[in-house]
Design a protein around this motif. Structure first.
Motif, PDB file in Angstrom:
ATOM      1  N   ALA A  85       1.442  -1.326   0.108  1.00 40.82           N
ATOM      2  CA  ALA A  85       0.020   0.287   0.033  1.00 40.82           C
ATOM      3  C   ALA A  85       0.591   1.482   0.395  1.00 40.82           C
ATOM      4  O   ALA A  85       0.278   1.621  -0.847  1.00 40.82           O
ATOM      5  N   VAL A  86       1.988   1.537   0.611  1.00 42.06           N
ATOM      6  CA  VAL A  86       2.453   2.791   0.879  1.00 42.06           C
ATOM      7  C   VAL A  86       3.169   3.079  -0.322  1.00 42.06           C
ATOM      8  O   VAL A  86       3.777   4.077  -0.707  1.00 42.06           O
ATOM      9  N   MET A  87       3.657   1.251  -0.906  1.00 39.01           N
ATOM     10  CA  MET A  87       4.680   1.472  -2.280  1.00 39.01           C
ATOM     11  C   MET A  87       4.021   2.424  -3.219  1.00 39.01           C
ATOM     12  O   MET A  87       3.809   2.905  -4.128  1.00 39.01           O
ATOM     13  N   LEU A  88       2.450   1.619  -2.965  1.00 38.29           N
ATOM     14  CA  LEU A  88       1.315   2.100  -4.360  1.00 38.29           C
ATOM     15  C   LEU A  88       0.971   3.565  -4.259  1.00 38.29           C
ATOM     16  O   LEU A  88       1.072   4.163  -5.370  1.00 38.29           O
ATOM     17  N   LEU A  89       1.350   4.048  -2.817  1.00 35.54           N
ATOM     18  CA  LEU A  89       0.974   5.836  -2.518  1.00 35.54           C
ATOM     19  C   LEU A  89       1.888   6.267  -3.322  1.00 35.54           C
ATOM     20  O   LEU A  89       2.014   7.142  -4.351  1.00 35.54           O
ATOM     21  N   ALA A  90       3.164   5.863  -2.847  1.00 33.29           N
ATOM     22  CA  ALA A  90       4.860   6.902  -3.626  1.00 33.29           C
ATOM     23  C   ALA A  90       4.754   6.761  -5.343  1.00 33.29           C
ATOM     24  O   ALA A  90       4.736   7.430  -5.575  1.00 33.29           O
ATOM     25  N   ALA A  91       4.049   5.468  -5.525  1.00 32.57           N
ATOM     26  CA  ALA A  91       4.195   4.662  -7.615  1.00 32.57           C
ATOM     27  C   ALA A  91       3.104   5.955  -7.698  1.00 32.57           C
ATOM     28  O   ALA A  91       3.572   6.688  -8.477  1.00 32.57           O
ATOM     29  N   THR A  92       1.765   5.945  -7.370  1.00 33.78           N
ATOM     30  CA  THR A  92       0.828   7.225  -7.693  1.00 33.78           C
ATOM     31  C   THR A  92       1.446   8.465  -7.827  1.00 33.78           C
ATOM     32  O   THR A  92       1.171   9.219  -8.720  1.00 33.78           O
ATOM     33  N   ALA A  93       2.067   8.669  -6.527  1.00 31.19           N
ATOM     34  CA  ALA A  93       2.781  10.192  -6.528  1.00 31.19           C
ATOM     35  C   ALA A  93       3.781  10.910  -7.868  1.00 31.19           C
ATOM     36  O   ALA A  93       3.442  11.618  -8.184  1.00 31.19           O
ATOM     37  N   GLY A  94       4.794   9.716  -7.516  1.00 30.09           N
ATOM     38  CA  GLY A  94       5.387   9.539  -8.520  1.00 30.09           C
ATOM     39  C   GLY A  94       4.878  10.053  -9.684  1.00 30.09           C
ATOM     40  O   GLY A  94       6.041  10.321 -10.958  1.00 30.09           O
ATOM     41  N   LEU A  95       4.239   8.642 -10.778  1.00 30.83           N
ATOM     42  CA  LEU A  95       3.364   8.676 -11.820  1.00 30.83           C
ATOM     43  C   LEU A  95       2.543  10.451 -11.950  1.00 30.83           C
ATOM     44  O   LEU A  95       2.679  11.026 -12.933  1.00 30.83           O
ATOM     45  N   LEU A  96       1.754  10.849 -10.907  1.00 31.68           N
ATOM     46  CA  LEU A  96       0.869  12.203 -10.892  1.00 31.68           C
ATOM     47  C   LEU A  96       2.193  13.269 -11.334  1.00 31.68           C
ATOM     48  O   LEU A  96       2.155  13.669 -12.055  1.00 31.68           O
ATOM     49  N   GLY A  97       3.957  13.217 -10.328  1.00 32.21           N
ATOM     50  CA  GLY A  97       4.323  13.715 -10.812  1.00 32.21           C
ATOM     51  C   GLY A  97       5.219  13.776 -12.025  1.00 32.21           C
ATOM     52  O   GLY A  97       5.264  15.213 -13.067  1.00 32.21           O
ATOM     53  N   LEU A  98       5.272  12.796 -12.898  1.00 29.06           N
ATOM     54  CA  LEU A  98       5.884  12.509 -13.778  1.00 29.06           C
ATOM     55  C   LEU A  98       4.973  12.885 -15.463  1.00 29.06           C
ATOM     56  O   LEU A  98       5.061  14.143 -15.753  1.00 29.06           O
ATOM     57  N   THR A  99       3.644  12.928 -14.848  1.00 32.00           N
ATOM     58  CA  THR A  99       2.771  13.091 -15.843  1.00 32.00           C
ATOM     59  C   THR A  99       2.474  14.754 -16.033  1.00 32.00           C
ATOM     60  O   THR A  99       2.223  15.503 -16.860  1.00 32.00           O
ATOM     61  N   ALA A 100       2.455  15.117 -14.882  1.00 33.15           N
ATOM     62  CA  ALA A 100       2.962  16.914 -14.912  1.00 33.15           C
ATOM     63  C   ALA A 100       3.888  16.889 -15.482  1.00 33.15           C
ATOM     64  O   ALA A 100       3.930  18.683 -16.044  1.00 33.15           O
ATOM     65  N   VAL A 101       5.319  16.453 -15.219  1.00 30.20           N
ATOM     66  CA  VAL A 101       6.511  17.133 -16.005  1.00 30.20           C
ATOM     67  C   VAL A 101       5.794  17.290 -17.780  1.00 30.20           C
ATOM     68  O   VAL A 101       6.221  17.936 -18.324  1.00 30.20           O
ATOM     69  N   ILE A 102       5.336  15.744 -17.746  1.00 30.20           N
ATOM     70  CA  ILE A 102       5.480  15.726 -20.003  1.00 30.20           C
ATOM     71  C   ILE A 102       4.360  15.994 -20.549  1.00 30.20           C
ATOM     72  O   ILE A 102       4.548  16.881 -21.176  1.00 30.20           O
ATOM     73  N   THR A 103       3.060  16.738 -19.546  1.00 28.94           N
ATOM     74  CA  THR A 103       2.194  17.666 -20.110  1.00 28.94           C
ATOM     75  C   THR A 103       2.515  18.971 -19.922  1.00 28.94           C
ATOM     76  O   THR A 103       1.958  20.234 -19.768  1.00 28.94           O
ATOM     77  N   GLY A 104       3.502  19.301 -19.239  1.00 28.20           N
ATOM     78  CA  GLY A 104       3.887  20.735 -18.670  1.00 28.20           C
ATOM     79  C   GLY A 104       3.782  21.352 -17.897  1.00 28.20           C
ATOM     80  O   GLY A 104       3.392  23.386 -17.188  1.00 28.20           O
ATOM     81  N   VAL A 105       3.047  20.961 -16.887  1.00 26.90           N
ATOM     82  CA  VAL A 105       2.157  21.375 -15.671  1.00 26.90           C
ATOM     83  C   VAL A 105       3.021  21.643 -14.207  1.00 26.90           C
ATOM     84  O   VAL A 105       2.469  21.566 -13.299  1.00 26.90           O
ATOM     85  N   ALA A 106       4.528  20.618 -14.569  1.00 26.51           N
ATOM     86  CA  ALA A 106       4.664  20.333 -13.158  1.00 26.51           C
ATOM     87  C   ALA A 106       5.261  21.794 -11.917  1.00 26.51           C
ATOM     88  O   ALA A 106       5.621  22.530 -12.448  1.00 26.51           O
TER      89      ALA A 106
END
Length: 336
Positions: free
Chosen positions: A49-70
């Protein structure tokens, strides 16, 4: 409950009713399990559960970087958030230190892990500790950097509030956000409930040593003391277990601000547990107080003496750190 069942108001959403319901339906049956090995699945679920929490936050951050809104993570802390004078800023930053350091404290569970490690060896135990600390560090970094990149200054003290369906929708769409919100937050709930059941074992042992200290002292040490402890635990299991559960539930219901309670525990109790007591134990071990007779004296000769000296030095440093942080926590409460 709102996301799953569409309930927007009523007694089912009242904080006290939710706490009482979870305690009765989930916690009460879980703490009735007397064999800790039967709860090992919660170790797996908790880490997952903790790894999923961190992975979700990491993927959201990566998505923000890719879409230019980070959002760019700040290079230095926001000092103004700690206070308006240098003294308040220094005290505020010192108050954060035990929170960060406590993230890397796990010695309250180490005896249970040692018992489960078969065959036991010091080198393998060191590998387990090192691996756990490294994994924790990676999880914290991914969770922190990903959250800041995705939400910027809007990061909530409770990151789960950001990982709601409405919070993630601007980045990944409402449909996927709804699914991920239930999975991540539900997984974290399972992790917390499992941790509560697992922590009941060392807490019950501590209460036994506190309440029946004279009887345990008369039993001596080693296997004899362990046998008496096990006997007392078996005899008073129900009263101790459900007494702890009842007091925990009462505290959760009566204390309206969980963050204030966590802050007090973090500043005071956790500081003593994480730094002061281990340092005192380290000093006792370095002095050879756990050793007896000539064999013990001989064990501190030669290279062992230098190791004991280094252990003593590190123990003194940790003790000084713990006392300082403890004092700062009390001072902050007085000046607040």
């Amino acid at each position: 409950m709102t996301e799953l069942f569409g309930i927007t108001s009523g007694p089912l959403l009242q904080r006290s009713n939710v706490i009482l319901g979870v305690a009765a339906a989930v916690c009460a049956p879980l703490v009735a399990i007397r064999d800790i090995s039967k709860l090992s699945v919660f170790n797996i679920l908790g880490v997952g559960a903790v790894m999923l929490l961190a992975a979700t936050a990491g993927l959201l951050g990566l998505t923000a970087v890719i879409t230019g809104v980070a959002h760019v993570p700040p290079a230095v802390p926001n000092l103004a958030a700690f206070g308006d004078t240098p003294l308040k800023i220094a005290m505020g930053m010192a108050g954060v230190v035990p929170i960060i350091l406590n993230c890397y404290v796990g010695h309250q569970s180490i005896h249970g892990i040692m018992a489960m490690l078969k065959p036991y060896s010091v080198s393998e135990m060191k590998a387990v500790c090192g691996g756990s600390l490294a994994m924790g560090c990676v999880i914290f970094l991914v969770l922190g950097l990903g959250s800041v990149a995705a939400f910027g200054a809007g990061v909530d003290a409770n990151i789960l509030n950001n990982l709601s369906a409405t919070g993630m929708a601007p980045l990944i769409g409402s449909q996927l956000a709804s699914v991920m919100s239930v999975i991540v937050r539900g997984g974290f709930l399972v992790s917390l409930l499992g941790s509560f059941a697992l922590l009941m074992f060392p807490l019950r042992t501590c209460l036994i040593e506190l309440l029946w200290n004279k009887q345990l002292s008369a039993a001596g040490s080693g296997p004899a003391k362990a046998a008496v402890t096990a006997e007392l635990e078996s005899k008073h299991y129900t009263v101790l277990t459900y007494g702890i559960l009842a007091s925990t539930v009462a505290t959760a219901v009566l204390v309206p601000d969980i963050w204030a309670a966590l802050s007090i525990v973090g500043d005071l109790a956790s500081t003593v547990q994480a730094f002061v007591v281990p340092a005192l134990i380290g000093l006792a071990l370095a002095a050879g107080k756990h050793l007896q007779g000539a064999k013990g004296a001989a064990a501190l000769d030669g290279s062992s003496s230098s190791n004991a000296g280094m252990q003593k030095l590190m123990s003194v440093i940790v003790l000084a750190m713990g006392v300082t942080l403890f004092g700062n926590g009390i001072l902050q409460r007085v000046l607040a």
